[in-house]
Write a protein that holds these residues in place. Structure first.
Motif, PDB file in Angstrom:
ATOM      1  N   UNK A 286      -4.820   0.687  -5.990  1.00  0.00           N
ATOM      2  CA  UNK A 286      -3.435   1.077  -5.730  1.00  0.00           C
ATOM      3  C   UNK A 286      -2.814   0.151  -4.680  1.00  0.00           C
ATOM      4  N   UNK A 287      -1.676  -0.498  -4.992  1.00  0.00           N
ATOM      5  CA  UNK A 287      -1.034  -1.380  -4.010  1.00  0.00           C
ATOM      6  C   UNK A 287      -0.166  -0.584  -3.032  1.00  0.00           C
ATOM      7  N   UNK A 288      -0.403  -0.786  -1.751  1.00  0.00           N
ATOM      8  CA  UNK A 288       0.324  -0.085  -0.694  1.00  0.00           C
ATOM      9  C   UNK A 288       0.805  -1.114   0.321  1.00  0.00           C
ATOM     10  N   UNK A 289       2.050  -0.976   0.777  1.00  0.00           N
ATOM     11  CA  UNK A 289       2.561  -1.879   1.803  1.00  0.00           C
ATOM     12  C   UNK A 289       2.496  -1.178   3.159  1.00  0.00           C
ATOM     13  N   UNK A 290       1.919  -1.884   4.133  1.00  0.00           N
ATOM     14  CA  UNK A 290       1.911  -1.430   5.526  1.00  0.00           C
ATOM     15  C   UNK A 290       3.202  -1.931   6.158  1.00  0.00           C
ATOM     16  N   UNK A 291       4.125  -1.031   6.440  1.00  0.00           N
ATOM     17  CA  UNK A 291       5.431  -1.434   6.931  1.00  0.00           C
ATOM     18  C   UNK A 291       5.384  -2.024   8.333  1.00  0.00           C
ATOM     19  N   UNK A 292       4.325  -1.758   9.086  1.00  0.00           N
ATOM     20  CA  UNK A 292       4.230  -2.316  10.437  1.00  0.00           C
ATOM     21  C   UNK A 292       3.871  -3.794  10.412  1.00  0.00           C
TER      22      UNK A 292
END
Length: 388
Positions: A286-292
């Motif tokens: 699952x692709x997830x973006x870390x906004x930090x």
């Protein structure tokens, strides 16, 4: 007849039927049918307590070729209520294997089915959503279609289900810190995986694993420098006691880290709602973006519920814990994958940074928790309003 030629059938609650052959133990298995997309790590999958109450379908077509061993289980037993594969391996081909997957399924009385078109079942679940299901094999496969469907529809719903008492440790235990000791961390076991405890200990925490019945006074009695809520099965809306406990932990000023079920419970402690996903996220891609950081991570997931939170910037916690922001977002469907408190030391993610079978893109989160604890210095019980 051998076990691989014994008839079996998978029945979904909408009446869809998939005939196949028995795999594992004979009998009836009931649970919510979900599919998982990992091509590796089936032993970690079936021993993940988060799968309690579910019949798990592997989308990878060939399962069992590396066998099983005593090093890779994520918990004390197999937790899936039923297991669905297309082509089980006829032989075991790995130097680490001590027995076959089928051996473990039989020994732990897990009913499975093989020889069905798992792609067709996956498409059905994607179109209709996760459903109650049953696997019937042996003499149970001779029941009429009407009888089998009635049994499936009489099964429990996942919504409103609480499995914490079933999967949690019955008694507290301690895992020593590795290397330089930071202090005690209180881990609420809601279905914790062994890899999680291993990674916490590697960061210098003396890991106190606590049963799900623990009170706030009992948590504070171990003088923790931080607290952690684990993954686990069930509906977060049915875990009011754990939400209340977490509220006390946050008000005590303890740095907090939660994963999966722990993320959902942190959301509830902040005053947010949760909801059931159509077919959930299950798998290791699952692709997830870390906004930090702006980085995209490939992550391991196993959840059927999610936190309902605004993703367009910081917002005030309805429960009075200051400003909150969504820290991680799923790039497939925009689901909230992480929360960070801006005024108290607390954060969580919806996925599994400890994934033993991989990927390991998110393992840095354990370092982030360690850094959060160390940045606090000596901890004193404070009200979050005073911190702000």
């Amino acid at each position: 007849m051998t076990r691989t030629t014994v008839p079996a059938v998978l029945v979904l609650e909408d009446g869809t039927r998939y005939p196949g052959r028995s795999y594992g133990s004979l009998g009836t298995a009931l649970g919510e049918a979900v599919f998982t997309t990992g091509m590796t790590g089936y032993q970690e999958t079936i021993t993940d307590p988060s799968y309690a109450g579910q019949i798990v379908l592997m989308t990878a077509p060939h399962i069992g070729n590396t066998g099983v061993n005593d090093e890779d289980p994520e918990s004390r037993r197999i937790w899936v209520d039923g297991f669905v594969v297309r082509d089980p391996s006829r032989v075991v081909s790995n130097f680490r294997a001590t027995r076959s997957l089928d051996d473990d399924l039989v020994a732990q009385q897990v009913v499975g089915i093989s020889g069905i078109d798992t792609r067709a079942v996956t498409r059905r679940l994607r179109d209709v959503g996760a459903m109650r299901a049953g696997i019937f094999s042996g003499t149970d496969a001779t029941k009429t279609a009407e009888q089998q469907l009635a049994i499936v529809r009489a099964g429990a719903e996942m919504s409103g289900a609480n499995f914490s008492a079933q999967v949690s440790t019955p008694a507290a235990y301690v895992i020593p810190a590795v290397g330089e000791r930071i202090g005690n961390v209180a881990v609420l076991d809601l279905g914790v995986k062994r890899a999680t405890l291993h990674y916490l200990a590697e960061r210098g925490f003396e890991v106190h694993v606590l049963p799900q019945t623990v009170t706030l006074d009992e948590v504070l009695a171990i003088e923790p420098v931080g607290a952690f809520y684990s993954n686990g099965p069930g509906d977060p809306a049915a875990s009011d006691a754990h939400v209340e406990l977490l509220g006390g932990i946050l008000r005590a000023g303890l740095p907090f880290f939660g994963i999966c079920f722990g993320n959902q419970l942190l959301g509830r402690a902040f005053g947010l709602g949760t909801y059931k996903l159509p077919f959930g996220h299950h798998g290791i891609n699952q692709p997830v973006v870390d906004r930090t950081t702006g980085k995209v991570e490939v992550t391991a997931h196993n959840h059927g519920f999610a936190v309902d939170a605004p993703t367009d910037g910081p917002f005030e916690s309805p429960a009075g814990f200051g400003r909150i922001e969504v820290s991680h977002v799923n790039l497939n469907d925009g689901v909230v994958e992480g929360l960070t408190a801006l005024d108290i030391p607390a954060f969580s993610v919806q996925y599994h940074p400890e994934a033993a079978a991989g990927p390991h893109d998110a393992n840095y989160l354990f370092d982030r928790f360690r850094d959060l604890v160390l940045s606090r210095g000596p901890l004193n019980a404070t009200d979050p309003a005073e911190d702000r």
